[in-house]
Design an enzyme around this catalytic site. Sequence first.
Site, PDB file in Angstrom:
ATOM      1  N   SER A 240       0.845  -1.187   0.000  1.00 47.14           N
ATOM      2  CA  SER A 240       0.000   0.000   0.000  1.00 47.14           C
ATOM      3  C   SER A 240       0.888   1.249   0.000  1.00 47.14           C
ATOM      4  O   SER A 240       1.700   1.426  -0.907  1.00 47.14           O
ATOM      5  CB  SER A 240      -0.958  -0.029   1.197  1.00 47.14           C
ATOM      6  OG  SER A 240      -1.953   0.945   1.071  1.00 47.14           O
ATOM      7  N   HIS A 351      -7.379  -5.650  -0.427  1.00 47.16           N
ATOM      8  CA  HIS A 351      -6.212  -4.785  -0.273  1.00 47.16           C
ATOM      9  C   HIS A 351      -5.216  -5.457   0.655  1.00 47.16           C
ATOM     10  O   HIS A 351      -5.473  -5.636   1.842  1.00 47.16           O
ATOM     11  CB  HIS A 351      -6.633  -3.426   0.268  1.00 47.16           C
ATOM     12  CG  HIS A 351      -5.530  -2.418   0.274  1.00 47.16           C
ATOM     13  ND1 HIS A 351      -4.755  -2.158  -0.837  1.00 47.16           N
ATOM     14  CD2 HIS A 351      -5.052  -1.606   1.259  1.00 47.16           C
ATOM     15  CE1 HIS A 351      -3.868  -1.226  -0.556  1.00 47.16           C
ATOM     16  NE2 HIS A 351      -4.019  -0.882   0.715  1.00 47.16           N
TER      17      HIS A 351
END
Length: 388
Positions: A240, A351
């Site tokens: 991320s 994610h």
Amino acid sequence: KVYLMNIDGSNPRLASGAWDRQPSNLSWKPDGSGLYINSRTEGTGNLYFLPTTGPSAGTVRPITQGQHLLTVSDLSDDGTAVGVRTSFYAPPDVVTFAVGTPTAITQLTAVNDDILTGKVLGTVEEIWYPSTDGLQVQGWYITPPDFDSNRDYPMQLHIHGGPHGMYGVGFNFGWQWQAAQGYVVLYTNPRGSAGYGSAFGNEIMNAYPSKDYDDLMAGVDVLLDKGFVDPQNLFVTGCSGGGVLTAWVVGHTDRFAAASSNCPVIDWVSFVGTTDGATWYQNFQQLPWDDPSEHLRRSPLTYVGNVTTPTMLMTGVNDLRTPMPQTEQFYSALKLLKVPTAMVRFNNEWHGTSRTPSNFLRTQAYLKYWFEKYSRPPTTHTEQPQQP
């Protein structure tokens, strides 16, 4: 900040004074005299109390203290707290204590004792160091279980996401496993991280990535100065926001032997219109259709022509936060430039790459494989490459 208001919404007012940490899991004391708050600071997590009446109103004070990550999930009317605690060498377990005697914490579970029995863990050490502008940055490193300070070890730099996240003093299975493979594992909280106050967090406002890169490189230099890290075998990874900075790192230096940029943002122009977090538009001074120059200047894709570091990418197929096309853009560019690369697409992941247990294991194994594949012949300390 913590605010109070009347039940009808009137008279909103600041309740937490000059306190400068992020509160969570707020709960009233049964007599209404104050609030219990979970908060994290400088890598630790503890329970705090905010009086809302009396002479100490507005002054937040700690209930618990210690080098642990403690998250209290519930409090009974008699002041009994229950929550989860982890520390450097202890994975999360359920604990309980009385708020009146917070040092007497009782552990109720032993979920991972069977896994850790007979295992020798790497030692965790804390560091503080100066970076650009004299900013003090906190970090930690883990040495292998059979650590010998007279040897040279390869090093992994791990970069957290958010970017307003925070690494801390909790147990990390992945890092301990990598340390057991013979790596020194470095993780730091560069500017922008949570847990150090608003000014520290806002250091990257409209400036990410920027000097946070300097903070990371300064941490690497601190570890090199200790004399037990092989400067030829430095590796870097992150997911991320950490994936963003990993892609940024390889576009700005060739000091790393290999990298893994996981679930990254590569091009801010295409990202802000496709992510599930459309508020990212607010992280730039201008909208991209008014002036795309800032989006381009802060995009790792802009610097991909500088990359010579073998760079793997790992992303969840279902990722809505940093969608797969971001990964594909960097992979395609690296292939075009004939830079060694690989793209790993994780099924059953949104994610991140580690929510499914088997994918967590794959993530660790792919990192180990990629870093070993591109390990360099070691050099002596006098032959350390200079940081660009």
